[in-house]
Design a protein around this motif. Structure first.
Motif, PDB file in Angstrom:
ATOM      1  N   LEU A 192      23.284  53.523  53.868  1.00 44.45           N
ATOM      2  CA  LEU A 192      22.572  54.403  54.805  1.00 44.45           C
ATOM      3  C   LEU A 192      22.400  53.714  56.157  1.00 44.45           C
ATOM      4  O   LEU A 192      22.576  54.328  57.214  1.00 44.45           O
ATOM      5  N   ILE A 237      18.375  57.515  40.585  1.00 45.42           N
ATOM      6  CA  ILE A 237      17.942  56.126  40.443  1.00 45.42           C
ATOM      7  C   ILE A 237      16.621  56.061  39.684  1.00 45.42           C
ATOM      8  O   ILE A 237      16.447  55.251  38.762  1.00 45.42           O
ATOM      9  N   ASP A 282      22.433  51.374  48.097  1.00 43.84           N
ATOM     10  CA  ASP A 282      22.360  52.723  48.665  1.00 43.84           C
ATOM     11  C   ASP A 282      21.735  52.692  50.055  1.00 43.84           C
ATOM     12  O   ASP A 282      22.253  53.295  51.011  1.00 43.84           O
ATOM     13  N   VAL A 283      20.629  51.956  50.183  1.00 46.62           N
ATOM     14  CA  VAL A 283      19.971  51.849  51.487  1.00 46.62           C
ATOM     15  C   VAL A 283      20.876  51.145  52.490  1.00 46.62           C
ATOM     16  O   VAL A 283      20.910  51.500  53.678  1.00 46.62           O
ATOM     17  N   THR A 309      16.445  43.354  39.010  1.00 47.37           N
ATOM     18  CA  THR A 309      17.048  44.256  38.043  1.00 47.37           C
ATOM     19  C   THR A 309      18.247  44.963  38.647  1.00 47.37           C
ATOM     20  O   THR A 309      18.404  45.017  39.875  1.00 47.37           O
ATOM     21  N   VAL A 310      19.082  45.500  37.756  1.00 48.03           N
ATOM     22  CA  VAL A 310      20.312  46.137  38.223  1.00 48.03           C
ATOM     23  C   VAL A 310      19.997  47.388  39.033  1.00 48.03           C
ATOM     24  O   VAL A 310      20.622  47.653  40.060  1.00 48.03           O
ATOM     25  N   MET A 311      18.982  48.161  38.588  1.00 47.16           N
ATOM     26  CA  MET A 311      18.669  49.390  39.319  1.00 47.16           C
ATOM     27  C   MET A 311      18.192  49.087  40.730  1.00 47.16           C
ATOM     28  O   MET A 311      18.473  49.835  41.666  1.00 47.16           O
ATOM     29  N   THR A 312      17.481  47.974  40.904  1.00 43.21           N
ATOM     30  CA  THR A 312      17.043  47.600  42.255  1.00 43.21           C
ATOM     31  C   THR A 312      18.243  47.293  43.135  1.00 43.21           C
ATOM     32  O   THR A 312      18.271  47.653  44.314  1.00 43.21           O
ATOM     33  N   GLY A 338      17.427  40.626  50.655  1.00 42.50           N
ATOM     34  CA  GLY A 338      16.662  41.255  49.581  1.00 42.50           C
ATOM     35  C   GLY A 338      17.530  41.571  48.377  1.00 42.50           C
ATOM     36  O   GLY A 338      17.078  41.508  47.237  1.00 42.50           O
ATOM     37  N   ALA A 367      24.070  54.737  38.703  1.00 39.52           N
ATOM     38  CA  ALA A 367      22.787  54.927  38.017  1.00 39.52           C
ATOM     39  C   ALA A 367      22.986  55.579  36.659  1.00 39.52           C
ATOM     40  O   ALA A 367      22.395  55.159  35.656  1.00 39.52           O
ATOM     41  N   ILE A 396      21.226  48.583  42.801  1.00 37.95           N
ATOM     42  CA  ILE A 396      21.863  49.862  43.131  1.00 37.95           C
ATOM     43  C   ILE A 396      21.115  50.542  44.269  1.00 37.95           C
ATOM     44  O   ILE A 396      21.710  51.048  45.223  1.00 37.95           O
ATOM     45  N   LEU A 397      19.778  50.512  44.192  1.00 39.27           N
ATOM     46  CA  LEU A 397      18.961  51.136  45.238  1.00 39.27           C
ATOM     47  C   LEU A 397      19.184  50.470  46.583  1.00 39.27           C
ATOM     48  O   LEU A 397      19.366  51.142  47.611  1.00 39.27           O
ATOM     49  N   THR A 405      26.259  55.938  44.104  1.00 39.38           N
ATOM     50  CA  THR A 405      24.914  55.698  43.585  1.00 39.38           C
ATOM     51  C   THR A 405      24.677  56.481  42.305  1.00 39.38           C
ATOM     52  O   THR A 405      24.167  55.943  41.306  1.00 39.38           O
ATOM     53  N   ILE A 406      25.071  57.754  42.313  1.00 41.67           N
ATOM     54  CA  ILE A 406      24.840  58.570  41.117  1.00 41.67           C
ATOM     55  C   ILE A 406      25.665  58.044  39.953  1.00 41.67           C
ATOM     56  O   ILE A 406      25.172  57.932  38.820  1.00 41.67           O
ATOM     57  N   LEU A 454      18.244  43.184  54.469  1.00 43.80           N
ATOM     58  CA  LEU A 454      18.511  43.917  53.222  1.00 43.80           C
ATOM     59  C   LEU A 454      19.424  43.115  52.307  1.00 43.80           C
ATOM     60  O   LEU A 454      19.226  43.102  51.086  1.00 43.80           O
ATOM     61  N   ILE A 482      10.574  49.255  41.284  1.00 44.98           N
ATOM     62  CA  ILE A 482      11.600  50.151  41.837  1.00 44.98           C
ATOM     63  C   ILE A 482      11.031  51.517  42.178  1.00 44.98           C
ATOM     64  O   ILE A 482      11.498  52.181  43.094  1.00 44.98           O
TER      65      ILE A 482
END
Lengths: 140, 88
Positions: B42, A85, B38-39, B29-32, B23, B79, B34-35, B75-76, B20, A33
């Motif tokens: 965008l 993040i 976010d993208v 993972t969960v953070m991935t 992907g 996270a 979330i990222l 996102t904030i 995306l 990440i």
């Protein structure tokens, strides 16, 4: 100026498209990440800004006032969101699995709260704990 | 912007969004996730900008502003809640 404006807009749209393609490919293909964040927070964001600048050629104040506002908002919010993040991933001890990864932070992440969720599956969390125990220097 | 460039760019960016989403289904993972979400927002903002630019209608940009702000807040919140188990 007026005759060249559509061509400038074309060039900016194509540039933004290329930058965004590189960013999206990086987000999907990067190994962990922390490296994905590079592609997400720089490339895709700059691609969107290029598209926003391209809309200046339309000459409509209602459009380019709004796209300027969007670009300013993104300039302000993208670094904050990316930092949130990254900090959360570090706190959850996500592993750095890119080659030659160096963790230069001088401290271990704060302990997780009691009912903490694991950062994904248990295997990744265990690998993260192993990697962080090996690669971080001892704190004096 | 010329019509051909708009068409190619729109189709290409729709393909990027689909890539995306693919992907997103592969993220471990969960953070991935979330990222990538976010993208994804965008990219949707970029699609709205492109469409408003091509059709010369500014309504779509109001939606783009709302989407950009909501994705930032979301996102904030996601996270922070994932790592701290609380928001504030």
């Amino acid at each position: 100026m007026t005759a060249a404006a559509p061509w400038v807009a074309d060039a900016l749209v194509v540039l933004g498209l290329l930058v965004m393609t590189a960013g999206v490919y990086g987000v999907v293909r990067m190994p962990d990440i922390y490296t994905k964040l590079h592609a997400a927070s720089k490339s895709v964001f700059l691609g969107v800004c290029s598209l926003a600048v391209a809309s200046f050629a339309s000459g409509d104040p209602a459009i380019f006032a709004r796209t300027t506002l969007i670009a300013i908002l993104l300039i302000l919010t993208t670094p904050v969101a990316s930092h949130a993040i990254g900090a959360a991933a570090f706190r959850l001890r996500e592993p750095m699995i890119s080659p030659d990864a160096i963790d230069e932070s001088e401290h271990l992440p704060r302990p997780l709260p009691a009912a903490a969720p694991s950062g994904g599956d248990g295997r990744a969390a265990a690998a993260g704990a192993r990697i962080s125990a090996r690669s971080r220097p001892a704190v004096k | 912007m010329h019509q051909a460039v708009f068409t190619v760019a729109f189709v290409w960016m729709t393909g990027l969004v689909a890539f995306l989403v693919w992907g997103l289904t592969r993220a471990r993972t969960v953070m991935t996730r979330i990222l990538i979400l976010d993208v994804l927002t965008l990219m949707l903002t970029a699609l709205l900008i492109l469409y408003a630019d091509a059709t010369r209608q500014s309504y779509y940009l109001d939606a783009a502003i709302a989407l950009a702000l909501l994705s930032f807040i979301g996102t904030i919140a996601a996270a922070r809640f994932q790592s701290e188990r609380r928001l504030f």
